[in-house]
Design an enzyme around this catalytic site. Structure first.
Site, PDB file in Angstrom:
ATOM      1  N   GLU A  25       5.265   7.479 -11.811  1.00 53.28           N
ATOM      2  CA  GLU A  25       4.522   7.898 -10.606  1.00 53.28           C
ATOM      3  C   GLU A  25       5.438   8.573  -9.582  1.00 53.28           C
ATOM      4  O   GLU A  25       6.667   8.509  -9.689  1.00 53.28           O
ATOM      5  CB  GLU A  25       3.818   6.697  -9.965  1.00 53.28           C
ATOM      6  CG  GLU A  25       4.787   5.619  -9.480  1.00 53.28           C
ATOM      7  CD  GLU A  25       4.231   4.791  -8.328  1.00 53.28           C
ATOM      8  OE1 GLU A  25       3.756   5.369  -7.341  1.00 53.28           O
ATOM      9  OE2 GLU A  25       4.307   3.550  -8.412  1.00 53.28           O
ATOM     10  N   LYS A  87       0.380  11.008   0.387  1.00 52.55           N
ATOM     11  CA  LYS A  87       0.211   9.917  -0.579  1.00 52.55           C
ATOM     12  C   LYS A  87      -1.193  10.063  -1.153  1.00 52.55           C
ATOM     13  O   LYS A  87      -2.181   9.977  -0.426  1.00 52.55           O
ATOM     14  CB  LYS A  87       0.386   8.570   0.138  1.00 52.55           C
ATOM     15  CG  LYS A  87       0.107   7.364  -0.728  1.00 52.55           C
ATOM     16  CD  LYS A  87       0.174   6.073   0.092  1.00 52.55           C
ATOM     17  CE  LYS A  87      -0.550   4.957  -0.609  1.00 52.55           C
ATOM     18  NZ  LYS A  87      -0.762   3.794   0.274  1.00 52.55           N
ATOM     19  N   VAL A 107      -0.246   4.649  -8.241  1.00 53.84           N
ATOM     20  CA  VAL A 107      -0.510   4.100  -9.577  1.00 53.84           C
ATOM     21  C   VAL A 107      -1.887   4.575 -10.062  1.00 53.84           C
ATOM     22  O   VAL A 107      -2.041   5.032 -11.200  1.00 53.84           O
ATOM     23  CB  VAL A 107      -0.427   2.557  -9.558  1.00 53.84           C
ATOM     24  CG1 VAL A 107      -0.969   1.960 -10.851  1.00 53.84           C
ATOM     25  CG2 VAL A 107       1.017   2.109  -9.331  1.00 53.84           C
ATOM     26  N   ASP A 139      -9.304  -4.597   2.356  1.00 60.67           N
ATOM     27  CA  ASP A 139      -8.244  -3.715   1.872  1.00 60.67           C
ATOM     28  C   ASP A 139      -7.844  -4.112   0.451  1.00 60.67           C
ATOM     29  O   ASP A 139      -7.084  -5.053   0.230  1.00 60.67           O
ATOM     30  CB  ASP A 139      -7.035  -3.775   2.811  1.00 60.67           C
ATOM     31  CG  ASP A 139      -5.999  -2.710   2.477  1.00 60.67           C
ATOM     32  OD1 ASP A 139      -6.105  -2.074   1.406  1.00 60.67           O
ATOM     33  OD2 ASP A 139      -5.078  -2.505   3.296  1.00 60.67           O
ATOM     34  N   SER A 141      -6.560  -2.228  -3.108  1.00 64.19           N
ATOM     35  CA  SER A 141      -6.035  -0.957  -3.610  1.00 64.19           C
ATOM     36  C   SER A 141      -6.921  -0.355  -4.694  1.00 64.19           C
ATOM     37  O   SER A 141      -7.428  -1.066  -5.577  1.00 64.19           O
ATOM     38  CB  SER A 141      -4.631  -1.165  -4.175  1.00 64.19           C
ATOM     39  OG  SER A 141      -4.180   0.029  -4.768  1.00 64.19           O
ATOM     40  N   ALA A 142      -7.034   0.976  -4.656  1.00 65.13           N
ATOM     41  CA  ALA A 142      -7.746   1.698  -5.714  1.00 65.13           C
ATOM     42  C   ALA A 142      -7.031   1.547  -7.060  1.00 65.13           C
ATOM     43  O   ALA A 142      -7.625   1.824  -8.107  1.00 65.13           O
ATOM     44  CB  ALA A 142      -7.863   3.180  -5.339  1.00 65.13           C
ATOM     45  N   ASP A 143      -5.782   1.078  -7.037  1.00 60.79           N
ATOM     46  CA  ASP A 143      -5.064   0.829  -8.303  1.00 60.79           C
ATOM     47  C   ASP A 143      -5.857  -0.146  -9.188  1.00 60.79           C
ATOM     48  O   ASP A 143      -5.848  -0.021 -10.414  1.00 60.79           O
ATOM     49  CB  ASP A 143      -3.681   0.216  -8.046  1.00 60.79           C
ATOM     50  CG  ASP A 143      -2.714   1.166  -7.352  1.00 60.79           C
ATOM     51  OD1 ASP A 143      -3.063   2.347  -7.140  1.00 60.79           O
ATOM     52  OD2 ASP A 143      -1.596   0.710  -7.013  1.00 60.79           O
ATOM     53  N   LYS A 160       4.185  -7.273  -5.232  1.00 62.99           N
ATOM     54  CA  LYS A 160       4.900  -7.884  -4.105  1.00 62.99           C
ATOM     55  C   LYS A 160       3.999  -8.867  -3.380  1.00 62.99           C
ATOM     56  O   LYS A 160       2.784  -8.687  -3.323  1.00 62.99           O
ATOM     57  CB  LYS A 160       5.298  -6.800  -3.103  1.00 62.99           C
ATOM     58  CG  LYS A 160       6.424  -5.913  -3.569  1.00 62.99           C
ATOM     59  CD  LYS A 160       6.982  -5.134  -2.389  1.00 62.99           C
ATOM     60  CE  LYS A 160       8.164  -4.297  -2.815  1.00 62.99           C
ATOM     61  NZ  LYS A 160       7.766  -2.983  -3.348  1.00 62.99           N
TER      62      LYS A 160
HETATM   63  N1  PSU Z   1       3.906  -1.361  -4.281  1.00 57.16           N
HETATM   64  C1  PSU Z   1       5.249  -1.312  -4.408  1.00 57.16           C
HETATM   65  N2  PSU Z   1       5.855  -0.100  -4.392  1.00 57.16           N
HETATM   66  C2  PSU Z   1       5.161   1.074  -4.261  1.00 57.16           C
HETATM   67  C3  PSU Z   1       3.736   0.998  -4.148  1.00 57.16           C
HETATM   68  C4  PSU Z   1       3.159  -0.233  -4.163  1.00 57.16           C
HETATM   69  O1  PSU Z   1       5.879  -2.347  -4.548  1.00 57.16           O
HETATM   70  O2  PSU Z   1       5.755   2.169  -4.245  1.00 57.16           O
HETATM   71  C5  PSU Z   1       2.941   2.266  -4.056  1.00 57.16           C
HETATM   72  C6  PSU Z   1       2.381   2.649  -5.437  1.00 57.16           C
HETATM   73  O3  PSU Z   1       2.329   4.059  -5.553  1.00 57.16           O
HETATM   74  C7  PSU Z   1       0.972   2.084  -5.400  1.00 57.16           C
HETATM   75  C8  PSU Z   1       0.606   2.338  -3.950  1.00 57.16           C
HETATM   76  O4  PSU Z   1       0.074   2.700  -6.284  1.00 57.16           O
HETATM   77  O5  PSU Z   1       1.797   2.061  -3.224  1.00 57.16           O
HETATM   78  C9  PSU Z   1      -0.550   1.461  -3.504  1.00 57.16           C
HETATM   79  O6  PSU Z   1      -0.983   1.881  -2.261  1.00 57.16           O
HETATM   80  P1  PSU Z   1      -2.395   1.329  -1.691  1.00 57.16           P
HETATM   81  O7  PSU Z   1      -2.159  -0.131  -1.446  1.00 57.16           O
HETATM   82  O8  PSU Z   1      -2.611   2.100  -0.422  1.00 57.16           O
HETATM   83  O9  PSU Z   1      -3.419   1.593  -2.725  1.00 57.16           O
HETATM   84 MN    MN Z   2      -5.431  -0.081   0.928  1.00 58.35          MN
END
Ligand code: PSU
Ligand code: MN
Length: 304
Positions: A25, A87, A107, A139, A141-143, A160
């Protein structure tokens, strides 16, 4: 053929000849680490993949194209621009493409583009998940949705503790996403090898992981798969120290009213600031380890 998709020649050649490819990524480059360590790490992680017999395909959006496989110059460009690059998660893709912008893929978006290109395995550091306090903020994540709907394996070091790990596991269970511990029955927590939560299954070899993923695909399931690979012992951090920093970062984000897509980058940067270079070094080393395991699994998958 998707007119937005641009597969690098070396990646295309490997895919056409059933040779192993591992996706990487780009949000980890632009938003996850400072320059110049981000560029050094991104290039070194590609080399780890080559050293273990696979072809690396770093994924990003450049000039409105979904790029699968970047040059050294393109990786350096993303690393230097850092957080100026958008992002880009799934919902950001349409406008980034129509405006011919650059986008650092999360991701979720990396899985999506890997799948379009035919790449089945992706290595990263940590995934996004259900944030602490999501009962109120929603909140999530879309992941996690991408893992639910896109048949790509993601090799990570767990998640994390900026996230609610218990709720993240519940969400993945609801969505039918297998969470596999690589050589462990505990969910790793990124900087540390254990989180206090268990995983669904423990598998110990690249061959076993490849077989499970192959079974998932060939029986017609279209979900992703999460491989949680603990940080190597030598680089794992003291749990009390890292968790103290994470708690402080979460409080600071809440006090400053940070929300939406800024939350994760804010927390990552704050944790880094509070723990100094130690957390950055741990982060770099666990990515190398995940890349190695992903390349080994990719090699096995090509034999099935
Ligand atoms: N968690 C980490 N390192 C990262 C990310 C998440 O420990 O770099 C990044 C990844 O690209 C992940 C994104 O897909 O943050 C998730 O962001 P969000 O929570 O806004 O979906
Ligand atoms: Mn989010």
């Amino acid at each position: 053929m998707n007119k937005y998709l641009d597969i690098a020649p070396q990646v295309r050649e490997a895919l056409d000849n059933n040779r192993p490819v591992v996706a990487l990524e780009s949000t980890i480059i632009s938003h996850g680490m400072p320059y110049p360590q981000n560029v050094e790490t991104a290039l070194a992680v590609e080399q780890v993949i080559r050293d273990h017999g696979a072809v690396p395909a770093t994924i990003a959006i450049l000039g409105g194209k979904l790029k699968c496989g970047l040059s050294t110059e393109e990786i350096t460009y993303l690393g230097k621009k850092g957080t100026e690059i958008v992002k880009t998660s799934r919902r950001d893709v349409p406008v980034v493409l129509s405006k011919k912008m650059d986008g650092a893929t999360t991701v979720a978006t990396t899985m999506m583009i890997a799948n379009m290109a035919g790449v089945k395995i992706f290595a990263t550091g940590g995934i996004g998940g259900v944030h602490r306090g999501a009962e109120a903020t929603m909140d999530i994540s879309a992941d996690l949705e991408e893992l639910a709907s896109t048949p790509v394996m993601v090799v990570c070091a767990g998640a994390k503790a900026i996230l609610d790990l218990g709720l993240t596991l519940e969400y993945l269970e609801t969505k039918g996403v297998p969470v596999i511990g690589y050589g462990t029955s505990k969910l790793p927590a990124f900087y540390t090898r254990e989180s206090g939560f268990g995983v669904d299954y423990r598998l110990d070899t690249p061959e076993e992981v490849a077989q499970a993923f192959d079974a998932q695909r060939k029986c017609g399931l279209h979900t992703g798969m999460l491989i949680a690979n603990p940080i190597p012992e030598a680089f794992s951090m003291d749990a009390a120290r890292i968790n103290g920093a994470i708690d402080a970062a979460v409080q600071e984000a809440s006090a400053q009213g940070i929300s939406g897509k800024d939350t994760t980058p804010f927390l990552l940067a704050k944790v880094k600031e509070l723990t100094g270079g130690e957390s950055l070094e741990a982060n770099i080393q666990l990515v190398y380890h995940n890349a190695k395991v992903a390349a080994q699994v990719a090699c096995q998958l090509c034999t099935l």
